[in-house]
Design a protein around this motif. Structure first.
Motif: not given
Length: 622
Positions: A564-576, A599-604, A606-615
């Motif tokens: 999970i990697i995210k910031d607490n910045g201004v965020g993004v209006d247009d996810f597209g 995938s993109l996270l729906n954060e109140e 900032g902007t966040g991402y979730k990556l699921v990966f094999p170890t």
């Protein structure tokens, strides 16, 4: 301009040294005073390589009228024969008249030919050398001169030396000897000579006998005897003389000089000079002691000087360390060969000592004191060669026991390490190909912003460099602890990227996540892309505080982890719009390489991402 005159008694020639002269010192245009005819053989003089100047005595030798000057001199002073003919030497060249008048007048009166050497210096550096003769004929004084090229790099007598100069220098250091050759009047001095006379080489050394010039007055007659003896085509002379070096050291040297004809009939003179100085019965410290001193701290490498000579050998410390004996205990004997395991090597060693072969280069096993439990592995090189009329030898001995043990351990080590090393090289190749692809994409997308391309590439390269450095330093290439690596990665990012004020990294990684280089490389590049995007766009207000970029990596079990990697910045209006930019395309490509899902996270905020990966991933190297 400064002028010095000296009669060089050893070579029987007057030498005139001229310092920092210029054209105006030797040529002053002056009106013609005398009508004088050309020499009947002027054309001949103009077409020979030696310069000939013709001077007519005036008023019983008080001055000299110039009848002709050699072409080389005319060209040097940019004048013609008519510019100099019929002028008095004292007016046209006052400096030359003053320097040479006594010699010109002497030859005019005595009719005896005189030899002179002119040596020109510019800023104390030899610039020209000219050998001249003054002679009287047909009522005229002729001055002939032959200019020597002092800048010639190729030494004319190298063909007479058929031995290796490096080996020669070591042997000369060992025996405190030096050698020289003289061919066609030009000297060549070995380094040993400079060791004896205590000075470095100088440009003019090719033209003088630099040893005999130092002979003390009481022994000058011996030098004359040496020259008289060796002036014949075939001769030999052996004498002892004393010299005083420029730094005031008195030395006694033995001189052996030979004259002989080479196959072309050219007279070659070869000299061997040995320093036999003794003070109060104690021999001076030999230069070879300084040479051996360079090996005093080496216990694995030994220098062997004259190893085939029982009386004159000298070995450095490494030899005695290898055989585990003190210097005083060692007795020179071939019995030491009995401790060599390989009998064929012993046979070749005996052949070398007996002169049947000239070189040995072997790797052998040696039992210290014949004890198989104290085996050492040794590289041995000894070469026999001729120098002068004697046979000499040099060698090196290297203890490679530890290196051989390490090689055996490597051969017997876990085969997986070899596989993983191949994996690393495979990944390096793949990573460079990936970076090259990214570079081509960004060159098209950001062609008007090259600084941005450079910054992105610098960050990616820095991350990969850190990864490979940590990998090679690890004892287990397969398991790289992700937590330790990510903390170091944050420090490197702060150092490389232009981080805005008040932006901090917070990183949380489970302790038990260990990844291979094949997994961590694309994961790392994905984190870099998202981080650089957040730094650029998430915090436009430079005055805002508590700005953070957070990374959390959790072990989900079943060969799976989550980022999970995210910031607490201004965020993004247009996810597209995010999914269409170049950075997103790069992230998608890396996620595919990783075999994960992002995938993109729906954060109140900032902007966040979730990556699921094999170890774990299968090895890709062959």
């Amino acid at each position: 301009m400064r002028v010095e005159k000296q009669y060089r008694q050893l070579e029987g020639i007057d030498e005139i040294r001229i310092f920092n002269s210029s054209q105006k010192d030797f040529y002053k245009p002056t009106p013609k005073e005398f009508d004088i005819k050309d020499l009947p053989f002027q054309e001949l003089l103009d077409n020979i390589s030696v310069e000939i100047h013709c001077l007519v005595p005036y008023e019983n030798g008080k001055d000299f009228i110039i009848q002709s000057i050699g072409n080389f001199t005319l060209e040097k002073y940019n004048c013609t024969p008519d510019d100099v003919k019929g002028r008095l030497l004292s007016k046209m060249s006052p400096a030359f008249f003053e320097i040479l008048y006594d010699e010109l007048f002497e030859v005019y009166k005595t009719h005896e030919t005189k030899e002179i050497r002119f040596v020109y210096y510019h800023k104390n550096k030899l610039s020209k050398l000219s050998n001249a003769k003054i002679l009287f004929d047909m009522g005229r004084v002729f001055v002939t001169s032959h200019n020597v090229d002092t800048k010639t790099k190729k030494r004319i007598d190298l063909e007479y030396r058929d031995f290796d100069e490096d080996k020669n220098d070591i042997i000369e250091n060992f025996s405190q000897t030096g050698s020289y050759y003289i061919v066609n009047g030009k000297y060549m001095w070995s380094q040993g000579i400079y060791n004896i006379i205590n000075r470095a080489k100088e440009e003019s050394d090719d033209y003088f006998n630099i040893v005999y010039d130092l002979v003390i007055p009481e022994d000058k007659h011996i030098v004359n005897k040496i020259f008289d003896s060796t002036n014949e085509d075939i001769a030999h002379c052996n004498e002892i003389i004393r010299i005083k070096t420029k730094d005031g050291v008195l030395k006694t040297v033995e001189v052996n000089v030979n004259s002989y004809l080479d196959e072309n009939g050219v007279v070659i003179r070869q000299g061997m000079i040995s320093d036999i100085t003794q003070y109060s019965g104690d021999e001076l410290t030999k230069p070879v002691d300084f040479l051996l001193d360079g090996f005093k701290n080496s216990t694995n490498l030994a220098l062997l000087i004259e190893p085939l000579n029982k009386k004159q050998f000298k070995f450095s410390k490494g030899f005695y360390y290898l055989i585990e004996k003190d210097y005083e205990e060692f007795v020179y004997s071939r019995d030491i060969f009995n401790n060599i395991v390989e009998k064929d090597v012993v046979q070749r060693m005996n052949m070398l000592f007996d002169g049947e072969i000239d070189k040995i280069d072997e790797t052998l096993n040696y039992y210290v004191d014949g004890n198989p439990d104290k085996k050492k592995v040794v590289d041995l090189y000894i070469e026999r060669f001729e120098y002068g009329n004697d046979t000499h030898s040099l060698g090196f001995l290297t203890d490679i026991t530890e290196e051989r043990l390490k090689q055996e351990e490597l051969i017997n080590s876990n085969e997986n390490r070899i596989i993983l090393i191949k994996e690393i090289h495979h990944r390096v190749k793949n990573n460079l190909q990936v970076l090259s692809s990214f570079l081509n994409l960004e060159k098209r997308a950001y062609k008007n912003d090259p600084d941005l391309i450079i910054e992105h590439m610098q960050k990616r390269l820095n991350s990969l460099a850190l990864l490979h450095e940590n990998t090679y330093q690890s004892e287990d290439f397969k398991n790289i602890n992700l937590k330790n690596y990510m903390l170091e990665h944050d420090k490197q990012t702060i150092a490389v990227v232009d981080l805005p004020n008040n932006v901090e990294f917070e990183t949380y990684v489970d302790e038990d996540i260990n990844l291979t280089i094949g997994v961590i490389t694309p994961l790392l590049l994905i984190i870099d892309e998202i981080t650089m995007n957040a730094i650029k766009h998430a915090f436009p207000d430079k005055t805002s505080k508590d700005n953070k970029i957070t990374k959390r990596i959790t072990n989900l079990g079943n060969n799976t982890a989550e980022l999970i990697i995210k910031d607490n910045g201004v965020g993004v209006d247009d996810f597209g719009s995010i999914s269409k930019n170049l950075g997103c395309e790069i992230i998608k490509s890396l996620t595919k390489q990783l075999g994960g899902h992002i995938s993109l996270l729906n954060e109140e905020n900032g902007t966040g991402y979730k990556l699921v990966f094999p170890t774990e991933m299968e090895h890709t190297s062959d």
